[in-house]
Design a protein around this motif. Structure first.
Motif, mmCIF file in Angstrom:
data_model
loop_
_atom_site.group_PDB
_atom_site.id
_atom_site.type_symbol
_atom_site.label_atom_id
_atom_site.label_comp_id
_atom_site.label_asym_id
_atom_site.label_seq_id
_atom_site.Cartn_x
_atom_site.Cartn_y
_atom_site.Cartn_z
ATOM 1 N N PHE A 63 0.823 -1.220 0.000
ATOM 2 C CA PHE A 63 0.000 0.000 0.000
ATOM 3 C C PHE A 63 0.855 1.268 0.000
ATOM 4 C CE2 PHE A 63 -2.682 -3.260 2.002
ATOM 5 C CZ PHE A 63 -3.817 -3.162 1.206
ATOM 6 N N ARG A 64 2.063 1.179 -0.544
ATOM 7 C CA ARG A 64 3.008 2.288 -0.490
ATOM 8 C C ARG A 64 2.532 3.532 -1.260
ATOM 9 N NH1 ARG A 64 4.538 -1.418 -4.067
ATOM 10 N NH2 ARG A 64 5.292 -0.821 -6.139
ATOM 11 N N LYS A 65 1.637 3.349 -2.239
ATOM 12 C CA LYS A 65 1.190 4.478 -3.061
ATOM 13 C C LYS A 65 0.128 5.334 -2.367
ATOM 14 C CE LYS A 65 2.236 2.180 -7.437
ATOM 15 N NZ LYS A 65 1.707 1.704 -8.750
ATOM 16 N N SER A 66 -0.462 4.795 -1.310
ATOM 17 C CA SER A 66 -1.472 5.540 -0.562
ATOM 18 C C SER A 66 -0.953 5.798 0.849
ATOM 19 C CB SER A 66 -2.789 4.751 -0.503
ATOM 20 O OG SER A 66 -3.692 5.359 0.397
ATOM 21 N N GLU A 67 -0.769 7.051 1.191
ATOM 22 C CA GLU A 67 -0.239 7.387 2.510
ATOM 23 C C GLU A 67 -1.173 6.916 3.618
ATOM 24 O OE1 GLU A 67 1.257 11.273 5.103
ATOM 25 O OE2 GLU A 67 0.619 11.498 3.020
ATOM 26 N N LEU A 68 -2.476 7.067 3.414
ATOM 27 C CA LEU A 68 -3.454 6.662 4.421
ATOM 28 C C LEU A 68 -3.431 5.160 4.653
ATOM 29 C CD1 LEU A 68 -5.845 7.265 6.307
ATOM 30 C CD2 LEU A 68 -7.351 7.048 4.315
ATOM 31 N N LEU A 69 -3.492 4.392 3.572
ATOM 32 C CA LEU A 69 -3.489 2.928 3.698
ATOM 33 C C LEU A 69 -2.148 2.418 4.199
ATOM 34 C CD1 LEU A 69 -5.423 1.916 0.451
ATOM 35 C CD2 LEU A 69 -6.294 2.017 2.797
ATOM 36 N N ARG A 70 -1.070 3.065 3.786
ATOM 37 C CA ARG A 70 0.267 2.654 4.216
ATOM 38 C C ARG A 70 0.418 2.755 5.740
ATOM 39 N NH1 ARG A 70 3.279 6.225 1.478
ATOM 40 N NH2 ARG A 70 3.776 7.526 3.278
ATOM 41 N N ASP A 143 -11.779 4.520 12.005
ATOM 42 C CA ASP A 143 -12.170 5.927 11.915
ATOM 43 C C ASP A 143 -11.311 6.672 10.891
ATOM 44 O OD1 ASP A 143 -13.607 8.369 13.113
ATOM 45 O OD2 ASP A 143 -11.494 8.902 13.362
ATOM 46 N N ALA A 144 -10.026 6.352 10.859
ATOM 47 C CA ALA A 144 -9.134 7.011 9.896
ATOM 48 C C ALA A 144 -9.478 6.638 8.462
ATOM 49 C CB ALA A 144 -7.687 6.641 10.194
ATOM 50 N N LEU A 145 -10.046 5.435 8.258
ATOM 51 C CA LEU A 145 -10.384 4.976 6.904
ATOM 52 C C LEU A 145 -11.740 5.491 6.417
ATOM 53 C CD1 LEU A 145 -9.159 1.269 7.158
ATOM 54 C CD2 LEU A 145 -8.097 3.116 5.844
ATOM 55 N N THR A 146 -12.558 6.000 7.339
ATOM 56 C CA THR A 146 -13.868 6.521 6.944
ATOM 57 C C THR A 146 -13.739 7.967 6.463
ATOM 58 O OG1 THR A 146 -14.318 7.208 9.224
ATOM 59 C CG2 THR A 146 -15.102 5.031 8.553
ATOM 60 N N PRO A 147 -14.573 8.374 5.524
ATOM 61 C CA PRO A 147 -14.485 9.752 5.001
ATOM 62 C C PRO A 147 -14.775 10.812 6.066
ATOM 63 C CG PRO A 147 -15.786 8.347 3.547
ATOM 64 C CD PRO A 147 -15.567 7.570 4.797
ATOM 65 N N GLU A 148 -15.667 10.482 7.023
ATOM 66 C CA GLU A 148 -16.061 11.475 8.027
ATOM 67 C C GLU A 148 -14.995 11.699 9.097
ATOM 68 O OE1 GLU A 148 -17.835 8.863 7.163
ATOM 69 O OE2 GLU A 148 -19.467 9.746 5.993
ATOM 70 N N THR A 149 -14.239 10.648 9.429
ATOM 71 C CA THR A 149 -13.238 10.679 10.520
ATOM 72 C C THR A 149 -13.804 11.413 11.744
ATOM 73 O OG1 THR A 149 -12.220 12.707 9.662
ATOM 74 C CG2 THR A 149 -11.271 10.615 8.939
ATOM 75 N N VAL A 150 -14.899 10.870 12.246
ATOM 76 C CA VAL A 150 -15.620 11.511 13.363
ATOM 77 C C VAL A 150 -14.737 11.632 14.595
ATOM 78 C CG1 VAL A 150 -17.612 11.339 14.901
ATOM 79 C CG2 VAL A 150 -17.823 10.656 12.496
ATOM 80 N N ILE A 151 -14.067 10.543 14.951
ATOM 81 C CA ILE A 151 -13.250 10.553 16.174
ATOM 82 C C ILE A 151 -12.035 11.453 16.011
ATOM 83 C CG2 ILE A 151 -11.891 9.119 17.749
ATOM 84 C CD1 ILE A 151 -13.746 6.799 17.083
ATOM 85 N N ALA A 152 -11.415 11.416 14.843
ATOM 86 C CA ALA A 152 -10.215 12.225 14.611
ATOM 87 C C ALA A 152 -10.505 13.718 14.721
ATOM 88 C CB ALA A 152 -9.631 11.915 13.232
ATOM 89 N N LYS A 153 -11.747 14.109 14.439
ATOM 90 C CA LYS A 153 -12.122 15.526 14.537
ATOM 91 C C LYS A 153 -12.421 15.952 15.977
ATOM 92 C CE LYS A 153 -13.991 15.721 9.852
ATOM 93 N NZ LYS A 153 -15.221 15.864 9.022
ATOM 94 N N SER A 154 -12.570 14.973 16.848
ATOM 95 C CA SER A 154 -12.842 15.274 18.253
ATOM 96 C C SER A 154 -11.566 15.121 19.070
ATOM 97 C CB SER A 154 -13.923 14.329 18.792
ATOM 98 O OG SER A 154 -14.045 14.447 20.193
#
Length: 204
Positions: A63-70, A143-154
């Motif tokens: 998954f090196r091409k995607s920073e999020l997945l990596r 949460d990081a993989l979801t578009p909303e990232t609800v927890i990351a925003k809190s």
């Protein structure tokens, strides 16, 4: 961020937790003179630990091409392995219980039963803490993989989960120390005192 060095660290941690199941077999043979698992199961744990060692660096490379997945996929895989190992810890707990009940019925000395009970408790504690750690890590990764990232925003939610992760990680290391350096029993203390008395008597 999760780089290759961190992936190697995850591989080592997962390998230690997997091989701990083999360590219970060693302890059972040493303390109780009984096998804790079959030779096939023992070999499967060894193969699993070896395979797990290569899993995390490979996942990051794939998954090196995607920073999020990596960054998230290796952590999610580690959390999944943690949950599996925690469930195996519950099975080990039952094996310890059956062995202790057998020794009680056979009238074995208290030293063996006390040692087995101690390691049974440590195994259960480690399984509970590992389960909490893996669940928290899973929540953060999903949460990081979801578009909303609800927890990351809190900030409160993120801080709480991160604090829980760090606390569980520290507790796992502490429990590991207690497993490999177990508390001394009354028999151990009495044996040391007897040896000391014999040594003093010899010098006199």
């Amino acid at each position: 961020s999760v780089d290759y060095v961190e992936c190697v660290n995850l591989s080592m941690q997962a390998g230690v937790l997997i091989l701990l199941q083999c360590f219970w077999n060693y302890l059972s043979n040493t303390v109780a003179k009984r096998s804790f698992m079959t030779s096939l199961e023992f070999k499967l744990y060894i193969l699993w630990a070896i395979g797990s060692g290569a899993t995390f660096p490979v996942l990051q490379y794939v998954f090196r091409k995607s920073e999020l997945l990596r960054e998230t996929v290796p952590l999610l895989a580690y959390a999944a392995e943690g949950l599996i190992i925690a469930s195996l810890g519950i099975r080990s707990h039952r094996r310890f219980r059956k062995m202790i009940e057998l020794f009680h019925s056979l009238g074995h000395n208290n030293y063996v039963i006390e040692r087995l009970t101690y390691f049974q408790e440590m195994n259960m504690l480690l399984s509970v803490v590992l389960c909490c750690y893996a669940l928290t890590l899973t929540i953060l990764c999903i949460d990081a993989l979801t578009p909303e990232t609800v927890i990351a925003k809190s900030k409160i939610g993120t801080d709480f989960l991160m604090a829980n992760c760090n606390t569980c990680a520290a507790l796992m290391w502490v429990i590991g120390i207690f497993i490999f350096h177990p508390r001394r029993t009354k028999e151990d203390i009495e044996s040391d005192e007897l040896s000391r008395l014999e040594e003093n008597h010899t010098h006199e």
